[in-house]
Design an enzyme around this catalytic site. Sequence first.
Site, mmCIF file in Angstrom:
data_model
loop_
_atom_site.group_PDB
_atom_site.id
_atom_site.type_symbol
_atom_site.label_atom_id
_atom_site.label_comp_id
_atom_site.label_asym_id
_atom_site.label_seq_id
_atom_site.Cartn_x
_atom_site.Cartn_y
_atom_site.Cartn_z
ATOM 1 N N HIS A 14 -4.720 -4.234 50.385
ATOM 2 C CA HIS A 14 -5.256 -2.883 50.184
ATOM 3 C C HIS A 14 -6.390 -2.772 49.780
ATOM 4 O O HIS A 14 -7.022 -2.808 48.472
ATOM 5 C CB HIS A 14 -4.281 -2.258 48.973
ATOM 6 N N ARG A 63 31.210 -1.859 21.275
ATOM 7 C CA ARG A 63 29.862 -1.211 20.837
ATOM 8 C C ARG A 63 29.724 -1.052 19.304
ATOM 9 O O ARG A 63 28.598 -0.970 18.661
ATOM 10 C CB ARG A 63 29.660 0.295 21.358
ATOM 11 N N HIS A 65 -6.290 2.605 53.017
ATOM 12 C CA HIS A 65 -5.362 2.306 51.839
ATOM 13 C C HIS A 65 -4.559 0.967 51.930
ATOM 14 O O HIS A 65 -5.024 0.109 50.970
ATOM 15 C CB HIS A 65 -4.146 3.484 51.772
ATOM 16 N N HIS A 88 30.625 8.871 35.355
ATOM 17 C CA HIS A 88 30.320 8.335 34.315
ATOM 18 C C HIS A 88 31.081 7.015 33.970
ATOM 19 O O HIS A 88 30.681 6.148 33.120
ATOM 20 C CB HIS A 88 30.469 9.112 32.867
ATOM 21 N N GLU A 125 15.440 7.202 30.357
ATOM 22 C CA GLU A 125 15.921 5.959 30.895
ATOM 23 C C GLU A 125 14.865 5.023 31.336
ATOM 24 O O GLU A 125 14.619 3.935 30.952
ATOM 25 C CB GLU A 125 17.157 5.879 31.594
#
Length: 657
Positions: A26, A352, A260, A468, A406
Site C-alpha cells: 500500500h 462467576r 491506495h 443471549h 465491548e
Amino acid sequence: MDVNNLAVNTIRVISAEAIQKANSGHPGLPLGSAPIGYSLFANHLKFNPSNPKFFDRDRFILSAGHGSMLNYVLLHMFGYDLPMEEIKNFRQLNSKTPGHPEYGHTVGIETTTGPLGQGIANAVGMAIAETKLASEFNKDGYPIVDHYTYALCGDGCLQEGIAYEAASLAGTLKLGKLIVLYDKNDITIEGNINTAFTEDVGARHKAMGWQVIEVKNGNDVKAISKAIATAKKETKKPSLIIIKTVIGYGSPKQGTADVHGAPLGSQGIAELRANLDFEYPEFTVPDEVKKALAKYKTIGEKTEKKWNKLFESYKAKYPELAEKFENYLSGKLPDLTTNGNLFDFEKADATRNTSFKVLNRLAEIVPNLIGGSADLAPSNKSNMTGRSYYSAENRTGSNIHFGIREHAMSAISNGIALHGGLRAYCATFFIFSDYMKNAMRLSALMNIPVTYILTHDSIGVGEDGPTHQPVEQLIGLRSIPNMKVFRPADGKETAYAWISALTGTSPTCLVLTRQNLPQYDNSNIDALKGAYILADSNKETPDAILLASGSEVELIMKAKEELAKQNIDVRVVSVPCIEEFEKQSQEYKDKILPKTVRARVAVEMATPDSWYKYVGLDGKVIGMTTFGASAPFGDLLKKFGFTVENVVNTVKEVINK
C-alpha cells in the site's frame, strides 16, 4: 534541497521501491504521511534505537497498519536494527517486514495492527497504563513514568466503530498524553470518502472531550511539529491532529483510490523520483540524511542513561517502591498454586461467583491487576472490592468502567498489557464475545496475557432466550491459535484457571456459569493440564468414559451414579481447558483417555464440534445443534437433552454398538 525535505522524500521513495519489489502493498499512505512520521520521529518521539524496549519511551502506533512500510523505513532510518535487506524483503516469507506490523516480530513495533481502528484503542490502553503507573510510582522530582502515546490513523480507522468507542472513553478519562495524528487524505479503497463519510470528525471529537488541531498542509514538517508541540501542552484532554494530506503524494496517481493498495509500477516509480527530484540509486538513504539522523541513536542512548540514573536515585530514596516497580515490569509472582486461600470453597456456587472470590483474593497478592467490565460488573462479578475505580480524577484506581463498549474494551486491554507493568482483564457476557472477537484474536496473535471473564456461558441463561445464549462461541474461541479457553466445573478449577491466566504468556478466556455448581473433593491441580480424572471407575478398564466441561460435569457425575446402579462402571473426565490438554504428553493423554476404551460420551451445552476428536468414531456428543430458546433453565435442559436419563441412555447405546 533542505535535509528535512530530502529525508521525507527518502522515506517516500524507499517505501514505494519496497512495495514495487514485493509487487504487493500500500504505497498511498507512506507517500502521503511521510512528513507526519518524519516530524514525529525527528522532533518529538522519545525512543532509543539501541534498546527499543527502554521503558520510558514514547509509544508510537501505526493504526493504519496497511501503511506498514512507512513504519519500517522510519525505524531503519532512525537507527533501529532493521537493515535495508529487510526493507527489500518486504512481505516475503520469514522477513522482518510483514505486510502489516506485527508485535514481537519486528523491532520497534508496539502492537499488531491492520484491522482498522484497533491501534487507536490500543493507544488508549497504553495511555491509561501510563497514567496509572505514574500515579502509583512518580514522586516529586522523580517522574520515572513520563511518556506520550501517539497513534497515526487514516480515514478508514475513524469510520470503524471501535475508534469512536475508544475515543469516547479517552475523552471521558481526559487522557492528556494521548495524541492521535489523523492522515486526512479523503480517500479509501472505493474512492472519495464523501460517498459514505461526510461528518465533521473534528467537531465529533470536540464533543467527546478532545482537543482538535488542524494542519492544512500535510507536507509542512514544521507546521506538523508545531501542532504536536501544542498537543503536548494540553494535559486534560487527548488531542486529535487533523493533517490534510494527499494520498500517494508525488506519484502519477496521487489523490486517487488507485494508489491506495497497489504498487506504482516501474514507470510510476520513475515518475515519483522525477517529481520529487530524487536522483539517488535504488534503496538509498542519501549520506546527508544519514548524517543528519545519526544523532538520534546517541540522543536515545543518552535519554535512557539519564532515566537509568534517575531510577537509581529513586531506588536509593524509595527502595520499596522501586522494588515493587521492578516486580511490575518483570511480571514476578509468588507461587499461587500453594496459596490455600485461593482454593477454599465450601458450598455450591456459580463459577462467576467463585471467579469473583478468586479475583479478590488475588487482588490482595497481585497488586498490578487492573480491569473492568462493559457495564456488567454486578453480573460478571468482575470488580475488585478493595480497590477504587480508575477515572480522570483518580488515576490510582484499578477497576475500570469501560462503558458499553465491548470491542474497544478488549483492544484497550490489549494496549494496557502491551504497555507493560500491569496485568489486564476485562469482562462481559459470553454471548458478547462476538463483539470482541477481532481484538481477542489479536491478543492471541500477539501472544499477550489478557484475561477475558465471560459469564452467562450457555443455555443456562434461560429466559433471556437465544439472543443471549452462547452456542457457537466456545468452538469459535477454541479455534483461535494461542487462546486458552477455560470452562471450570467448580471453585478450585476456577482458581486454577485464574492461575493459568496470570502465569501464562497467552490470552485466557474464563467461561463461567450463572447457575450454581457443586464443589468437588477430587478437583485438583491437574486442572492446569486441561483434563483429568475427576471420578474413576473401579475397574482397571472402565466400561465407558464420560467427558464434559463446566456445568455439564455435574450432569455426568450424576449419570455415573445412575449407571453404577445398572452395573455400568464409568470414568468421569473433567476437561476445563482443551488447549492445555493438547499440550500434554501423549503418555498423559493416553492415561486419561486410554485407547482401549472406545465407548465415550462428551456432554457440553454448545456446538459439539470440539469433542469428536476425543469420542472417536464409536462415541457420541450430546451438544447443541440449534439455537436455544426462551424458557426456565430446567425446561431447556429437558428440551435439549441435557438430562441424566439422556446421558445414561447414550452411554448404554455406545457400549452396545
